[in-house]
Design a protein around this motif. Structure first.
Motif, PDB file in Angstrom:
ATOM      1  N   TYR A  67      -4.999  -4.578  -1.180  1.00 35.85           N
ATOM      2  CA  TYR A  67      -4.368  -3.348  -0.520  1.00 35.85           C
ATOM      3  C   TYR A  67      -4.786  -1.960  -1.040  1.00 35.85           C
ATOM      4  O   TYR A  67      -5.232  -1.859  -2.099  1.00 35.85           O
ATOM      5  CB  TYR A  67      -2.858  -3.211  -1.217  1.00 35.85           C
ATOM      6  CG  TYR A  67      -2.166  -2.158  -1.046  1.00 35.85           C
ATOM      7  CD1 TYR A  67      -1.689  -1.675   0.377  1.00 35.85           C
ATOM      8  CD2 TYR A  67      -1.875  -1.133  -2.234  1.00 35.85           C
ATOM      9  CE1 TYR A  67      -1.343  -0.544   0.656  1.00 35.85           C
ATOM     10  CE2 TYR A  67      -1.336   0.206  -1.718  1.00 35.85           C
ATOM     11  CZ  TYR A  67      -0.797   0.602  -0.433  1.00 35.85           C
ATOM     12  OH  TYR A  67      -0.348   1.559  -0.213  1.00 35.85           O
ATOM     13  N   ARG A  68      -5.008  -1.208   0.028  1.00 34.43           N
ATOM     14  CA  ARG A  68      -5.421   0.115  -0.039  1.00 34.43           C
ATOM     15  C   ARG A  68      -4.600   0.993   0.916  1.00 34.43           C
ATOM     16  O   ARG A  68      -4.195   0.256   1.681  1.00 34.43           O
ATOM     17  CB  ARG A  68      -6.963   0.423   0.132  1.00 34.43           C
ATOM     18  CG  ARG A  68      -7.388  -0.095   1.254  1.00 34.43           C
ATOM     19  CD  ARG A  68      -9.061   0.448   1.292  1.00 34.43           C
ATOM     20  NE  ARG A  68      -9.731  -0.131   0.421  1.00 34.43           N
ATOM     21  CZ  ARG A  68     -10.506  -1.051   0.568  1.00 34.43           C
ATOM     22  NH1 ARG A  68     -10.450  -2.174   1.865  1.00 34.43           N
ATOM     23  NH2 ARG A  68     -11.159  -1.723  -0.518  1.00 34.43           N
ATOM     24  N   GLN A  69      -4.579   2.115   0.724  1.00 30.49           N
ATOM     25  CA  GLN A  69      -3.647   3.116   1.603  1.00 30.49           C
ATOM     26  C   GLN A  69      -4.194   2.816   2.851  1.00 30.49           C
ATOM     27  O   GLN A  69      -5.492   2.923   3.491  1.00 30.49           O
ATOM     28  CB  GLN A  69      -3.922   4.513   1.286  1.00 30.49           C
ATOM     29  CG  GLN A  69      -2.802   5.390   2.030  1.00 30.49           C
ATOM     30  CD  GLN A  69      -2.789   6.983   1.453  1.00 30.49           C
ATOM     31  OE1 GLN A  69      -3.790   7.148   0.530  1.00 30.49           O
ATOM     32  NE2 GLN A  69      -1.983   7.732   1.957  1.00 30.49           N
ATOM     33  N   GLY A  70      -3.207   2.594   3.776  1.00 30.31           N
ATOM     34  CA  GLY A  70      -3.399   2.649   5.279  1.00 30.31           C
ATOM     35  C   GLY A  70      -3.512   1.019   5.481  1.00 30.31           C
ATOM     36  O   GLY A  70      -3.204   0.959   6.912  1.00 30.31           O
ATOM     37  N   LEU A  71      -3.347   0.173   4.707  1.00 31.70           N
ATOM     38  CA  LEU A  71      -3.347  -1.302   5.061  1.00 31.70           C
ATOM     39  C   LEU A  71      -1.847  -1.889   4.915  1.00 31.70           C
ATOM     40  O   LEU A  71      -1.724  -3.055   4.695  1.00 31.70           O
ATOM     41  CB  LEU A  71      -4.340  -2.075   4.066  1.00 31.70           C
ATOM     42  CG  LEU A  71      -5.750  -1.868   4.436  1.00 31.70           C
ATOM     43  CD1 LEU A  71      -6.485  -2.750   3.283  1.00 31.70           C
ATOM     44  CD2 LEU A  71      -6.119  -2.162   5.770  1.00 31.70           C
ATOM     45  N   GLU A  72      -0.820  -1.010   4.920  1.00 30.05           N
ATOM     46  CA  GLU A  72       0.526  -1.293   4.752  1.00 30.05           C
ATOM     47  C   GLU A  72       0.911  -2.371   5.513  1.00 30.05           C
ATOM     48  O   GLU A  72       1.434  -3.561   5.143  1.00 30.05           O
ATOM     49  CB  GLU A  72       1.387  -0.071   4.469  1.00 30.05           C
ATOM     50  CG  GLU A  72       1.289   0.552   3.466  1.00 30.05           C
ATOM     51  CD  GLU A  72       0.121   1.619   3.445  1.00 30.05           C
ATOM     52  OE1 GLU A  72       0.125   2.398   2.462  1.00 30.05           O
ATOM     53  OE2 GLU A  72      -0.458   1.695   4.319  1.00 30.05           O
ATOM     54  N   SER A  73       0.856  -2.172   6.832  1.00 27.75           N
ATOM     55  CA  SER A  73       1.260  -3.103   7.981  1.00 27.75           C
ATOM     56  C   SER A  73       0.198  -4.372   8.049  1.00 27.75           C
ATOM     57  O   SER A  73       0.784  -5.668   7.979  1.00 27.75           O
ATOM     58  CB  SER A  73       0.980  -2.617   9.271  1.00 27.75           C
ATOM     59  OG  SER A  73       1.622  -1.297   9.653  1.00 27.75           O
ATOM     60  N   SER A  88      -5.300   1.714  -4.135  1.00 25.76           N
ATOM     61  CA  SER A  88      -5.185   2.824  -3.588  1.00 25.76           C
ATOM     62  C   SER A  88      -5.557   3.969  -4.039  1.00 25.76           C
ATOM     63  O   SER A  88      -5.289   5.468  -3.410  1.00 25.76           O
ATOM     64  CB  SER A  88      -3.331   2.740  -3.479  1.00 25.76           C
ATOM     65  OG  SER A  88      -2.950   2.911  -4.735  1.00 25.76           O
ATOM     66  N   LEU A 140       1.474   4.546  -4.951  1.00 23.00           N
ATOM     67  CA  LEU A 140       1.450   3.943  -3.839  1.00 23.00           C
ATOM     68  C   LEU A 140       1.266   2.159  -3.808  1.00 23.00           C
ATOM     69  O   LEU A 140       2.006   1.490  -3.180  1.00 23.00           O
ATOM     70  CB  LEU A 140       0.192   4.245  -2.926  1.00 23.00           C
ATOM     71  CG  LEU A 140       0.117   5.680  -1.997  1.00 23.00           C
ATOM     72  CD1 LEU A 140      -1.122   5.712  -1.817  1.00 23.00           C
ATOM     73  CD2 LEU A 140       1.269   5.715  -1.163  1.00 23.00           C
TER      74      LEU A 140
END
Length: 259
Positions: A59-65, A86, A93
């Motif tokens: 998980y990193r920011q922008g991969l939520e979906s 993140s 986050l």
């Protein structure tokens, strides 16, 4: 872990991966979340007799979906090894992502195993333990990865295992030596019969604590050579350590270095 099948020349097809693993004596595999074969997970056990013990996910920011989609759609596997990245350290986050994912785990019968990863936001076992203490959730656990513990130079093996123990779900091991030529400029990832990392001592420490969970072998394209040979060598080294520990568990208890 299926990273070993992702070489500089391409990725081995799922059938070849499973046939190699079964033929060299492995009992299962961890699949990376970017594998194109996740929908085939329910077919792996009946086809090749192998368990899919986990899916490795970052998980990193922008991969939520993307991350949520894996949790909502996975079938045939109940553990997600989750690396958090993140920021430079664990961030809000990451915490919000866990707050979002844990109810999905409750609903779908899944478990999160936090995966400390060198050069990521959540690098150390200490950070993973702190998150488990903070969330206090029965479906949140930890992977102890011998490679990342060694590459990060966390040291204090016995103390780190004691700290992780209440949440320890799985262990990953690899041959390794600290080198700027290794992953992230920290340490190499090698077959279990190579490197300077003493996996026999790690396995002995786990045995003394009564660990009976899953042990995975970490592979990487930097190993070189042929994948089948690396699998074969690592399996042979693992069984050798296992047999020695059964006969001589005291051999894995070391004195402190004299310097």
């Amino acid at each position: 872990m299926d990273f070993i099948f992702q070489t500089a020349l391409g990725t081995y097809p799922l059938a070849a991966q499973c046939e190699m693993l079964a033929e060299t004596g492995y009992q299962g595999l961890t699949m990376s979340a970017w594998s194109s074969d996740l929908k085939s997970i329910p077919l792996i056990k009946p086809s090749w007799g192998l368990d899919v013990g986990a899916i490795y996910l970052i998980y990193r920011q922008g991969l939520e979906s993307f991350v949520t989609g894996i949790f909502e759609s996975v079938e045939g596997c109940t553990t997600i090894e989750l690396a958090l990245h993140s920021g430079e350290t664990v961030t809000d986050l990451d915490r919000r992502m866990l707050e979002h994912l844990l109810p999905v785990c409750e609903r779908r019968g899944l478990r999160i195993a936090l995966y400390p990863h060198a050069r990521y936001g959540m690098q150390t076992t200490s950070e993973a333990v702190a998150l488990c203490e903070e969330f206090n959730h029965p479906l949140l656990s930890i992977v102890f990865n011998g490679y990342h513990w060694y590459a990060n130079q966390e040291k204090l093996l016995e103390q780190r295992l004691d700290a992780v123990w209440p949440w320890l779900h799985q262990v990953n091991i690899a041959g390794s030596r600290r080198s700027p030529l290794g992953w992230g400029g920290l340490a190499t990832i090698e077959p279990l019969d190579e490197g300077e990392m003493d996996n026999f001592v790690l396995m002995g420490a786990l045995l003394r604590r009564g660990f009976d969970g899953r042990v995975g072998v970490l592979g990487w394209e930097s190993m070189g050579g042929d994948v089948y040979g690396n699998l074969q060598r690592s399996e042979k080294a693992f069984r050798s350590m296992e047999h020695r520990l059964a006969a001589h568990p005291e051999w894995a208890v070391l004195n402190e270095l004299p310097y």
